[in-house]
Design an enzyme around this catalytic site. Structure first.
Site, PDB file in Angstrom:
ATOM      1  N   ASP A 174      -0.645  -2.663   2.222  1.00 10.99           N
ATOM      2  CA  ASP A 174       0.060  -1.972   1.157  1.00 10.99           C
ATOM      3  C   ASP A 174       0.311  -2.965   0.027  1.00 10.99           C
ATOM      4  O   ASP A 174       0.264  -4.180   0.227  1.00 10.99           O
ATOM      5  CB  ASP A 174       1.384  -1.433   1.714  1.00 10.99           C
ATOM      6  CG  ASP A 174       2.109  -0.556   0.717  1.00 10.99           C
ATOM      7  OD1 ASP A 174       1.457  -0.054  -0.209  1.00 10.99           O
ATOM      8  OD2 ASP A 174       3.333  -0.376   0.866  1.00 10.99           O
ATOM      9  N   ASP A 228       4.633   1.312   5.378  1.00 13.47           N
ATOM     10  CA  ASP A 228       6.077   1.468   5.480  1.00 13.47           C
ATOM     11  C   ASP A 228       6.525   2.920   5.490  1.00 13.47           C
ATOM     12  O   ASP A 228       7.643   3.224   5.865  1.00 13.47           O
ATOM     13  CB  ASP A 228       6.783   0.736   4.328  1.00 13.47           C
ATOM     14  CG  ASP A 228       6.247   1.157   2.963  1.00 13.47           C
ATOM     15  OD1 ASP A 228       5.540   2.180   2.882  1.00 13.47           O
ATOM     16  OD2 ASP A 228       6.533   0.457   1.981  1.00 13.47           O
ATOM     17  N   ASP A 274       1.872   6.432   6.152  1.00 17.59           N
ATOM     18  CA  ASP A 274       1.090   5.351   6.761  1.00 17.59           C
ATOM     19  C   ASP A 274       0.991   5.479   8.278  1.00 17.59           C
ATOM     20  O   ASP A 274       0.172   4.786   8.898  1.00 17.59           O
ATOM     21  CB  ASP A 274       1.728   3.997   6.431  1.00 17.59           C
ATOM     22  CG  ASP A 274       1.735   3.703   4.943  1.00 17.59           C
ATOM     23  OD1 ASP A 274       0.683   3.907   4.310  1.00 17.59           O
ATOM     24  OD2 ASP A 274       2.780   3.289   4.422  1.00 17.59           O
TER      25      ASP A 274
END
Length: 907
Positions: free
Chosen positions: A340, A640, A644
């Site tokens: 990310d 997070d 995801d």
């Protein structure tokens, strides 16, 4: 929304484009008016559509789950080893083996069910209650009872209870990070969004599980339960099949082959002993049991588990919490990290980076400093233009506008600066502090009288103030295009070009303007915003890369590990950050829409060549991970948000963020980062490689011991000779060595240059060509020395018991010296560091020496193992043999490196 009644509907039209339909049409399709549903209609729809909740995950009965842990070749073989030890009357050894099996089974039983935990965490994110309008009355109902067509009221702080098509939004900002990964709250309005809009761009929708950060609104529920975006993610998690880690795959394959070879060898040896050598049944059985005891590495699973546990402790010091033991080793095998952006590769702190001033002829001012820390300065860009004067003074009006048309505050906690309020407004406060302005003094001198909050419909915020002279002044900040319209700023495409340059650099841009009023109005209205504004300039913001992430990515590249950024952010922003991070020389950026447009086969090549994936959906991330895995890559995925969770579950090792991560992401992952820092991932990969190195060292050290014992037993039977060791003595060697020296290898430090090697192939066997060579070579050396010691003792006229005692002591001493050789597989062991060892090695050495003295000289042990005391001259000879073995193996290691017989991947 029209007031006329629509036909009541018992089913919701199947559409994926609620965001693109005018809300009046949505109301018509769902058969709802401004009075909301009647209680009766709501109850009927609830019966049709079911509760607004995610289903309980299916689970196996506990007993079935526990028994499934024994469906493994290595476990079966260990139980066979326990039976063999029990057959020899060694109850303690058999008990230890059974205990190891039970511990492994219990760990697997407890760890299983990760998908169920992730689904449970997602269910908990659905709001427990919701405010709705039913039959013209405002009511609070349980979120489970919401149905399509319900009219929901939303306010700041509310968690959105279901996917909702907005019909009214006033200053409404929604934190959608758990679905999109965006660090900035999304502005909402009721106008239809384009059909092709990505999830993060659907400004007319509020999605279940997200949080209203500011403003208020109302909307029509269009999807509930599993049909919501968050429910769709839950289905994706449930559909993901968990993958075995590389180590478990290797151990399982090794155990299967090992089992069949051992069983076939034992049967053949038994037949040969009876039919050819004329052994009795019981005598042949004892010989075969000795072979089984010698060949079974009963300490292997326990030492592997302990090695992994040591790795867990070490990784905790690197801010990485391991939720499942095998993930330690999987990290070491990682060949691609999908990361990310926000907060992992970047600081998740907006920073004002560039000012473009209107009054100075579009002159630019660069701003130094990172995050909300007010340490930094303003300087002309390009530097050296002193003729323009003090940059802070030149930008004073813009700085004051940004500070006063602003509701954020900064404060320091333990030396760390935090922003309360909107991140970009916090960055403006930090910018003012860098220029020498005091927020308290400025806000005290310019009293705020009224404001117009930001709204996505007009995309600006305005505040009315009384300045120190008593005059009224209006400050405005917002989308540059809209602020330019308010001021009628000239310049043709000059400002548009400045905005485009900032966007190309990955910056978010705000425009600023001000107007003085002759008389302060009682309320600031849109009539006051029509004309007369002076455009002050632009400020470009960026979420800066973490400096340690730049270094970590460079280390990944030297280690042969690919890094790919997968983010919900815009392509231009993600691409600019990728260039600053050094992901690639010219990073290729692909959007989620482009991923959707290609087949799985095409995506394989696209995933391999792309550095940045922007505006991605949960399905995109899942497909990208699978595409990379199809090439044999071992993929680590960070995340997070709930969006995801499916890809974290699919990845070989999922890594959740500990600070900003949702509970669903943490439950779906094997690793949780306490500091949300990419550098911690790379440190954990380094530890994972160390763990795997130590496991390999332990195997390379253990198997030759077993190999030497087995070859000695086989040789004795084939040649019709007396066995140089009894079964009980073989068990003693295995027990004393695996519980001490083998365990010491779990604590070995990282070898130099470990991050300069390429990742090991995912499909590589547990025994590399080099290790197979080592096992054969050392096993043969151990066997030859064992027979040599045995027969030279008999030749000197010593009894068999004395000869066997010498053989056991010789094997143990050779194992000690071999341990010092195997501690460094990729470099020479004859160094000061190699000679000193580690505390664990030295303690193990003391324990082995003490155990061998007891084995040789203690009367009780002599009675149990039928041993005899060893003379001093024999002891010196045994030590000399160990030194000679060390010299031979170090020479072999040096020769192999010089000739380049084994490549790095074969070591």
């Amino acid at each position: 929304m029209p007031d006329a009644a629509f036909p009541r509907m018992t089913s919701v039209p199947e559409t994926a484009h609620w965001h693109a339909i005018p809300h009046e049409e949505v109301a018509g399709r769902l058969g709802v008016t401004s009075a909301g549903l009647t209680p009766e209609e709501a109850q009927a729809r609830l019966a049709t559509h079911g509760p607004n909740a995610l289903p309980e995950p299916p689970g196996r009965p506990p007993l079935v789950r526990f028994l499934a842990q024994f469906n493994n070749a290595l476990i079966t073989f260990l139980l066979a080893g326990a039976a063999a030890a029990l057959a020899l009357g060694h109850v303690v050894d058999a008990g230890v083996i059974v205990a190891v099996v039970l511990v492994n089974a219990l760990v697997g039983f407890i760890q299983e069910g990760k998908a169920e935990q992730a689904l449970r965490a997602i269910r908990n994110m659905i709001a427990p209650h919701a405010n709705v309008v039913r039959a013209s009355r405002r009511r609070s109902v349980h979120a489970r009872d919401l149905v399509p067509g319900d009219l929901v009221l939303l306010e700041a702080g509310d968690r959105v209870p279901a996917d909702t098509r907005l019909i009214r939004a006033r200053g409404m900002l929604v934190d959608e990070a758990l679905l999109t990964g965006e660090s900035v709250a999304a502005a909402k309005n009721e106008a239809p969004a384009p059909v092709e809009a990505a999830l993060g761009d659907r400004h007319s929708m509020a999605f279940s599980g997200t949080t209203v950060a500011a403003g208020q609104g109302a909307g029509i529920v269009v999807s509930t339960g599993t049909h919501t975006q968050i429910g769709r993610i839950g289905r994706l998690i449930a559909d993901v099949e968990p993958l075995a880690t590389p180590l478990l795959r290797q151990v399982d394959a090794f155990a299967r082959r090992f089992t069949w070879v051992a069983l076939a060898g034992a049967a053949a040896l038994f037949a040969f002993a009876v039919a050819v050598r004329g052994y009795g049944w019981s005598e042949a059985l004892i010989a075969v049991v000795a072979l089984a005891v010698g060949v079974v590495p009963e300490g292997l699973p326990a030492v592997i588990t302990i090695t992994l546990a040591v790795g867990v402790r070490r990784m905790a010091r690197q801010h990485a919490v391991i939720r499942q033991l095998p993930a330690v080793e999987t990290l070491g095998a990682t060949s691609v990290i999908c990361s990310d952006k926000t907060g992992t590769l970047t600081r998740n702190e907006m920073t004002a980076r560039r000012l473009v001033l209107a009054k100075a002829g579009l002159a630019e001012i660069a701003v130094s400093g990172i995050g909300y820390d007010p340490q930094g300065a303003l300087g002309w860009q390009p530097p050296g233009e002193d003729a323009r004067g003090d940059p802070a003074e030149a930008a004073a009006l813009l700085l004051r506008c940004g500070l006063l048309c602003n509701d954020a505050h900064l404060h320091a906690e333990n030396g760390v600066w935090r922003a309360e309020g909107d991140p970009m407004e916090g960055a403006l406060v930090a910018l003012a502090l860098k220029a020498g302005l005091s927020p308290e003094a400025e806000r005290g001198a310019f009293t705020r009288l009224d404001e117009i909050p930001f709204d996505a419909a007009y995309r600006f915020m305005a505040s009315l103030h009384r300045d120190p002279q008593g005059e009224a002044v209006v400050f405005v900040k917002g989308a540059p295009e809209d602020v330019l319209k308010l001021s009628g700023a000239p310049g043709g495409g000059v400002w548009e070009a400045a905005i485009a340059r900032a966007a190309a650099a990955g910056e978010r841009v705000l425009g600023f303007a001000m107007k003085r009023l002759a008389v302060a109005p009682q309320r600031l209205s849109f009539d006051d915003m029509r004309e007369g504004f002076d455009f002050l300039g632009l400020v470009g913001f960026i979420d800066p890369p973490r400096p340690e992430a730049v270094a970590a990515i460079a280390e990944c590249r030297s280690a042969g590990i690919g890094v790919k950024m997968i983010t919900g952010d815009h392509a231009a922003t993600a691409g600019a950050i990728a260039r600053q991070l050094g992901l690639a020389e010219n990073p290729v950026v692909v959007t989620g829409a482009e991923v959707d447009a290609v087949s799985d086969e095409v995506l394989v090549d696209m995933a391999a060549s792309t550095s940045v994936f922007a505006r991605t959906s949960p399905e995109n991330k899942l497909r990208i991970v699978r595409a990379l895995q199809s090439t044999g890559a071992v993929v680590a995925m960070t995340g997070d948000g709930v969006n995801d969770a499916p890809s974290l579950r699919q990845a070989d090792v999922g890594i959740a963020m500990g600070r900003k991560g949702t509970e669903a992401a943490k439950q779906a992952a094997e690793v949780v980062l306490l500091d949300d820092n990419f550098a911690s991932i790379v440190a954990a990969v380094k530890e994972g490689r160390t763990v795997y190195d130590n496991i390999r060292k332990m195997i390379a050290w253990t198997l030759p011991t077993n190999g030497g014992e087995v070859l000695a037993v086989i040789g004795a039977i084939l040649l019709g000779l007396t066995m140089p060791m009894s079964p009980a003595q073989i068990l003693w060697i295995n027990l004393i060595l695996s519980a001490t020296l083998g365990l010491a290898l779990a604590f070995e430090p990282t070898e130099p240059g470990i991050m300069e090697r390429p990742p090991r192939p995912a499909r590589a066997g547990l025994l590399t060509p080099f290790m197979l060579w080592r096992v054969v070579l050392v096993s043969v050396l151990f066997t030859l020395v064992s027979f040599g010691m045995f027969f030279q003792s008999l030749w000197r006229g010593q009894e068999v018991e004395m000869a066997r005692t010498l053989v056991v002591n010789t094997l143990v001493v050779m194992e000690i010296f071999y341990l010092f050789n195997v501690r460094f597989l990729h470099m020479s062991s004859i160094t000061w560091r190699g000679a000193l060892g580690t505390p664990a090695v030295l303690l193990a050495l003391v324990a082995v020496v003490a155990g061998q003295f007891a084995f040789t000289y203690l009367p009780l042990m002599q009675a149990i193992f039928d041993t005899r005391p060893v003379a001093l001259v024999d002891g010196v000879m045994i030590i000399a043999i160990g030194v000679a073995l060390m010299a031979v193996l170090e020479g072999e290691k040096m020769l192999l490196r010089r000739l380049g017989i084994f490549t790095a991947s074969q070591m």
